[in-house]
Design a protein around this motif. Structure first.
Motif, PDB file in Angstrom:
ATOM      1  N   LEU A  74       0.678  -1.529   0.423  1.00  0.00           N
ATOM      2  CA  LEU A  74      -0.212  -0.228  -0.118  1.00  0.00           C
ATOM      3  C   LEU A  74       0.720   1.210  -0.049  1.00  0.00           C
ATOM      4  CD1 LEU A  74      -2.393  -0.899   2.710  1.00  0.00           C
ATOM      5  CD2 LEU A  74      -2.749  -1.018   0.175  1.00  0.00           C
ATOM      6  N   GLY A  75       0.636   2.371  -0.811  1.00  0.00           N
ATOM      7  CA  GLY A  75       1.277   4.051  -0.113  1.00  0.00           C
ATOM      8  C   GLY A  75       0.722   4.157   0.678  1.00  0.00           C
ATOM      9  N   ARG A  76       1.491   5.268   1.295  1.00  0.00           N
ATOM     10  CA  ARG A  76       0.694   5.934   2.721  1.00  0.00           C
ATOM     11  C   ARG A  76       0.222   6.051   2.954  1.00  0.00           C
ATOM     12  NH1 ARG A  76       3.570   8.461   6.597  1.00  0.00           N
ATOM     13  NH2 ARG A  76       3.484   7.780   8.721  1.00  0.00           N
ATOM     14  N   LYS A  77      -0.156   6.922   2.232  1.00  0.00           N
ATOM     15  CA  LYS A  77      -2.031   7.105   2.701  1.00  0.00           C
ATOM     16  C   LYS A  77      -2.664   6.375   3.266  1.00  0.00           C
ATOM     17  CE  LYS A  77      -5.397  11.006   1.151  1.00  0.00           C
ATOM     18  NZ  LYS A  77      -5.324  12.103  -0.005  1.00  0.00           N
ATOM     19  N   PHE A  80      -1.981   3.945   6.033  1.00  0.00           N
ATOM     20  CA  PHE A  80      -1.848   4.730   7.058  1.00  0.00           C
ATOM     21  C   PHE A  80      -4.290   4.642   7.185  1.00  0.00           C
ATOM     22  CE2 PHE A  80      -3.011   8.545   9.653  1.00  0.00           C
ATOM     23  CZ  PHE A  80      -1.897   8.253  10.749  1.00  0.00           C
ATOM     24  N   LYS A 199      -1.448  13.005  12.649  1.00  0.00           N
ATOM     25  CA  LYS A 199      -1.798  13.538  12.270  1.00  0.00           C
ATOM     26  C   LYS A 199      -2.603  13.148  13.423  1.00  0.00           C
ATOM     27  CE  LYS A 199      -0.776  13.593   7.630  1.00  0.00           C
ATOM     28  NZ  LYS A 199      -1.076  14.834   7.137  1.00  0.00           N
ATOM     29  N   ASP A 242       3.164  15.102   9.718  1.00  0.00           N
ATOM     30  CA  ASP A 242       3.773  14.122   9.568  1.00  0.00           C
ATOM     31  C   ASP A 242       5.500  14.185   9.012  1.00  0.00           C
ATOM     32  OD1 ASP A 242       2.839  10.769   9.382  1.00  0.00           O
ATOM     33  OD2 ASP A 242       4.460  11.404   7.939  1.00  0.00           O
ATOM     34  N   MET A 245       8.356   9.147   5.563  1.00  0.00           N
ATOM     35  CA  MET A 245       8.399   7.762   5.062  1.00  0.00           C
ATOM     36  C   MET A 245       9.360   7.353   6.114  1.00  0.00           C
ATOM     37  SD  MET A 245       5.568   6.293   3.213  1.00  0.00           S
ATOM     38  CE  MET A 245       6.915   4.320   2.862  1.00  0.00           C
ATOM     39  N   ALA A 251       5.073  -1.451   7.855  1.00  0.00           N
ATOM     40  CA  ALA A 251       5.815  -1.048   9.112  1.00  0.00           C
ATOM     41  C   ALA A 251       5.655  -0.977   9.557  1.00  0.00           C
ATOM     42  CB  ALA A 251       7.752  -1.152   9.299  1.00  0.00           C
ATOM     43  N   TYR A 252       6.384   0.505  10.347  1.00  0.00           N
ATOM     44  CA  TYR A 252       6.419   1.642  11.294  1.00  0.00           C
ATOM     45  C   TYR A 252       5.742   2.884  10.399  1.00  0.00           C
ATOM     46  CZ  TYR A 252       7.340   1.411  15.988  1.00  0.00           C
ATOM     47  OH  TYR A 252       6.893   1.052  17.603  1.00  0.00           O
ATOM     48  N   ASN A 253       5.543   2.508   9.119  1.00  0.00           N
ATOM     49  CA  ASN A 253       4.960   3.656   8.211  1.00  0.00           C
ATOM     50  C   ASN A 253       3.139   3.510   8.980  1.00  0.00           C
ATOM     51  OD1 ASN A 253       7.267   4.529   6.950  1.00  0.00           O
ATOM     52  ND2 ASN A 253       7.299   3.388   5.686  1.00  0.00           N
TER      53      ASN A 253
ATOM     54  N   PHE B   4       1.088  11.385   0.894  1.00  0.00           N
ATOM     55  CA  PHE B   4       0.309  11.375   2.141  1.00  0.00           C
ATOM     56  C   PHE B   4       0.117  12.740   2.438  1.00  0.00           C
ATOM     57  CE2 PHE B   4      -1.255   9.092   6.181  1.00  0.00           C
ATOM     58  CZ  PHE B   4      -0.681  10.371   7.217  1.00  0.00           C
ATOM     59  N   MET B  73       7.886   6.757  -1.092  1.00  0.00           N
ATOM     60  CA  MET B  73       6.168   6.722   0.094  1.00  0.00           C
ATOM     61  C   MET B  73       4.885   6.346  -1.365  1.00  0.00           C
ATOM     62  SD  MET B  73       4.703  10.550  -0.162  1.00  0.00           S
ATOM     63  CE  MET B  73       5.210  10.892   1.340  1.00  0.00           C
ATOM     64  N   LEU B  74       5.246   5.663  -2.224  1.00  0.00           N
ATOM     65  CA  LEU B  74       3.727   5.348  -3.085  1.00  0.00           C
ATOM     66  C   LEU B  74       3.899   3.974  -3.267  1.00  0.00           C
ATOM     67  CD1 LEU B  74       5.484   6.832  -6.412  1.00  0.00           C
ATOM     68  CD2 LEU B  74       4.586   7.804  -5.020  1.00  0.00           C
ATOM     69  N   GLY B  75       2.352   3.760  -3.616  1.00  0.00           N
ATOM     70  CA  GLY B  75       2.564   2.483  -3.011  1.00  0.00           C
ATOM     71  C   GLY B  75       2.640   1.639  -4.604  1.00  0.00           C
ATOM     72  N   TYR B 422      17.124   5.829  10.781  1.00  0.00           N
ATOM     73  CA  TYR B 422      15.623   5.467  10.833  1.00  0.00           C
ATOM     74  C   TYR B 422      14.256   5.967   9.125  1.00  0.00           C
ATOM     75  CZ  TYR B 422      11.793   1.829  11.880  1.00  0.00           C
ATOM     76  OH  TYR B 422      10.884   0.867  11.564  1.00  0.00           O
ATOM     77  N   CYS B 424      13.447   7.205   6.052  1.00  0.00           N
ATOM     78  CA  CYS B 424      14.077   7.681   4.727  1.00  0.00           C
ATOM     79  C   CYS B 424      14.707   8.828   4.046  1.00  0.00           C
ATOM     80  CB  CYS B 424      12.309   6.989   3.938  1.00  0.00           C
ATOM     81  SG  CYS B 424      12.107   5.373   3.841  1.00  0.00           S
TER      82      CYS B 424
END
Lengths: 552, 552
Positions: A74-77, A80, A199, A242, A245, A251-253, B4, B73-75, B422, B424
């Motif tokens: 998945l992309g970041r958004k 999340f 966020k 925020d 990445m 993971a922690y994203n 994001f 950050m891209l899917g 840690y 990116c």
């Protein structure tokens, strides 16, 4: 959902499914020379703990709302938003199924996704409980328990992590209005890293230098509202976002680690956490008689849980690598027969088996640390602070040792799975990326070892005095013997005697500490010597910590 | 683009921008005790190479089509489409700017994103050039050069990586139709990993067991069309797809590593690569007199480039960690002054400086390997195969040593940047994730060390015979001295004499090899001994390879 061409992935799922149709481990499983069911209980800690874990893990695995298989693409958004949905579902399940505190904790463990709730429950609420007055607790805790406010823990700044005393954010008392003015005077004073801040959080416990009447009283905690409870917009004077990445897929994203800056933000005086220190209406600074050592008790607790977590993380990686090594075959086919299982190669064994042993060792040392915490807590309540330095050094060292070994061990397990370990479907890349911060948070591992080294040097300097070394440093009492004893191992089997192994670890640790102490004494100033010899001191600290693990 | 929340990120960009406004390294830069510009030329290899690199790097940095900052950050789908756009843009730039081969190669280096083109240019075309007949080259290469077909290299299978001879895909000759039938008889015979296969390639060089007249002639290469040139759909009998997410953000997820299965796919006989072996119209198998050793020449070349790449990757990580260590300050403030730069802590130096030295050492050993490759090539052309085993062992060992050290070194650099490593935005997480496959591809690092160990054992067994050890094993000729010599270092400065260091490395390597050879001789069968002692043999091979790096 921004998946990567769902149709084309089908071939992969079919492949994995075909692989699952046979129990490739059945033969290996029949060869166990111990009672597997009994071991499960020992590993879990008790039959109750095992049954609870088993039940909750099935609950999570069978609930599609908790699926994890798409997380890494998945992309970041999307990632999340996905975490927000899961977090809400966890909350709903806890309420609807009337889960106990213990069950809820296991549920979060198996959902296995870092989220703002970790900080809300694990840092924000405990900070108010530990540092807030009774009135403050009465006002804030009910709101937090019902999640009507969501909080984070804003300590680390862009320029200061380990050196908490160097934090730059200021909280200046204004006696005119009975308020504190929270301010970020420099770029490096920006709060940076707090989970849940980017966020989500409506509030934060903010650590800032308390200034009254022009005097700096050092770092204290303040409750600050960050966002509107109506529309979640940031309040005037607050810039928040925020930080982007972090390492790894998923993971922690899933966490909104954040940045926060204050431009002269005013809060009422009663939002300073005043259990230990107070500022009066007139701006006078006072300290209560609550012993400051209590803070160390909390540190012992937190680090004890980190050691337990290390064992969990390492055992997951070792489990994957061991199963892979049993199923994977490569080379060594004779007369057209099957190839050799890679677990039968000595090169594989010499890397994998020590990690397997470490996972068990960390499990048992984690259990022992629980006892240590109970013991320290009882002593603190009786105003006995005598064992605290030793307990503090011990937990600091074990936190460092076990998290470093686990982070390195997960990566080694990934390599032991060859190319397949590089695929997210092995589970290892995400396990590594989500684990490694444990080497940094709650005390950087090198900084912690230097603390252990300081304690060891103090212990060595007191040898021969009336103050006998206790607990994990008791072996130092036999330092004269340990400095001159020789290992009388004649053949390989002699190493199977625990006493031989123990004495070897003790002799090594004692000799390294004593050598450092002797070299330190050659310097004009102890601080200069400590700086110059710090690499050796770190090694001595590691030797001491390895001894503790071996002995438990 | 699935970013994001772009608005909230602004605070982070502003923060980074503010940090950039000051040259925090200016003071450090003034302290260099060597000619920095001269060093740049040495590092690049020549003034020409430096100027070319400098020019192309600016071209990439200034072209928004090559931006990298959003990559992590891209899917998956967006990321892949992004790479396709960049790849097309690279192709366009090469043509429009009339870039030379050397410039184009640098351009791809700085674009710095794994893509299907790497395999098309780096594996598919070279395979046809190396293994195809003149007619085959005339037919296929023009299509490939114009990218009218796009190819990949389908060797590795789900069940076989290192053991290439164990591949299971079959190519059975059918004399009725003058065709080969390409087939995947088992689940484990699925092709698995080839880059460019998952989504893009229209063709592949497929490695399969050649079967004619019921006889298995081992693994050979075949050109197989996979997808329609009209609509890109997969051809009948072919199942193909992407194998999913790999380690890290961005990193190798820009590559469509794929899975491929054949269900009795027919190809004409002339699509077997027939330079070295042929199948006649009647189905007879023949081998030409092209020396098979030429394959090893190619391996020496490929591994030489991997060693050079290791130096590049490690130097990038070391550069980031060194700059961070100079800028970051923590603890040690006296009288309100600045805190200590973390680069001044011995604990930081003892971890960082050896990596800095390694980056330079790998650079120079890479240059030496280029010479070795030229030397081997000239000898091969003169039918002199005498130095080939030594050159092969040497490059195999150096590939293993440098890639392992680089992968571990990048992660160590990340840790040396504390929490910030840690993120990116430090560049280190993606550098690590994109680098680690180098430990596996082109020979698993442990398997390679075992090959080096076999060569060392052979060398030891021939000592005293007429066959003198040559090249990097020449020191073995002084084995009697090395087994009994003692290090006569008296004080720390003695270690600054290169001859002392060299002899220490030589003595260690010789002793470890001889000890292994002696222990091997105690076993009834050499193979049993080799299996049992493999962990020791790997250590001896590492000692030998470290000696090579030190000596170059």
């Amino acid at each position: 959902m921004a998946q990567f061409d769902v149709d084309a992935m089908e071939i992969v799922w079919v492949t994995y499914k075909e692989m699952e149709e046979v129990d490739h481990l059945a033969h290996e499983r029949t060869k166990a020379q111990f009672d597997v069911d009994a071991m499960k209980i020992i590993w879990a800690g008790s039959r109750h703990a095992f049954e609870l874990s088993d039940r909750i893990s099935r609950l999570v695995a069978s609930d599609p709302a908790f699926r994890k298989d798409n997380r890494t693409m998945l992309g970041r958004k999307e990632l999340f938003k996905n975490t927000l949905r899961k977090t809400a579902h966890v909350w709903k399940q806890i309420i609807e199924l009337h889960l106990s505190e213990e069950e809820a904790s296991r549920l979060r463990f198996y959902v296995d996704e870092p989220a703002f709730t970790d900080l809300h429950w694990g840092m924000f609420i405990p900070a108010i409980k530990g540092q807030g007055t009774d009135d403050q607790q009465k006002k804030w805790l009910p709101l937090a328990y019902k999640m009507q406010i969501i909080g984070c823990y804003a300590q680390t700044e862009l320029g200061h992590g380990s050196n908490v005393q160097g934090l730059e954010t200021t909280a200046t008392f204004d006696p005119e209005t009975d308020e504190f003015i929270i301010h970020s005077p420099t770029l490096t004073s920006s709060k940076w890293w707090p989970g849940g801040l980017g966020k989500i959080s409506t509030h934060a416990v903010v650590y800032a230098r308390l200034i009254t009447d022009g005097r700096d009283h050092g770092v204290h905690g303040f409750i600050v509202q960050l966002r509107s409870l109506d529309d979640h917009s940031s309040l005037p004077g607050i810039t928040v976002g925020d930080i982007g990445m972090k390492f790894g897929n998923g993971a922690y994203n899933t966490m909104d680690n954040g940045v926060l800056r204050f431009d002269h933000v005013r809060i009422p005086r009663d939002q300073m956490l005043m259990r230990v220190s107070q500022v009066t209406r007139e701006g006078k600074y006072r300290q209560s008689d609550v012993p400051r050592q209590l803070v160390y008790g909390t540190m012992v607790y937190v680090r004890q849980t980190i050691v337990s977590d290390a064992s969990c993380a390492l055992s997951r990686a070792v489990c994957i690598a061991t199963r892979y090594s049993a199923v994977r075959r490569q080379f060594g086919s004779q007369n057209g027969g099957q190839e050799t299982q890679v677990i039968d190669y000595k090169t594989q064994q010499s890397r994998l088996f020590p990690l397997l042993a470490s996972a068990y060792a960390f499990r048992f040392v984690g259990e022992w640390l629980k006892w240590l915490y109970t013991d320290v807590t009882q002593r603190l309540q009786a105003n006995d602070f005598s064992t605290l330095p030793e307990a503090h050094a011990c937990t600091a060292g074990l936190k460092s040792l076990t998290t470093t070994a686990t982070a390195d061990g997960i990566e080694e397990c990934r390599k032991l799975c060859g190319g397949h370990g590089y695929l997210c479907s092995s589970g290892l890349p995400e396990l590594f990326a989500v684990y490694v911060p444990a080497c940094t948070y709650e005390g950087d591992n090198v900084v912690l070892l230097l603390q252990v080294a300081r304690f060891l040097m103090k212990t060595v300097s007191q040898l021969g005095s009336a103050k006998q070394p206790v607990g994990t440093t008791a072996y130092m009492g036999r330092v004269e013997h340990l400095l001159k004893c020789r290992c009388d191992v004649q053949k390989a089997e002699d190493w199977l005697q625990p006493s031989v192994v123990m004495e070897a670890f003790e002799a090594r640790a004692a000799r390294m500490s004593v050598a450092c102490a002797q070299n330190l004494s050659k310097f004009a100033s102890p601080e200069e010597g400590f700086a110059e010899l710090s690499a050796d001191l770190v090694e001595a600290a590691v030797a001491h910590c390895q001894l503790i693990v071996v002995s438990k």
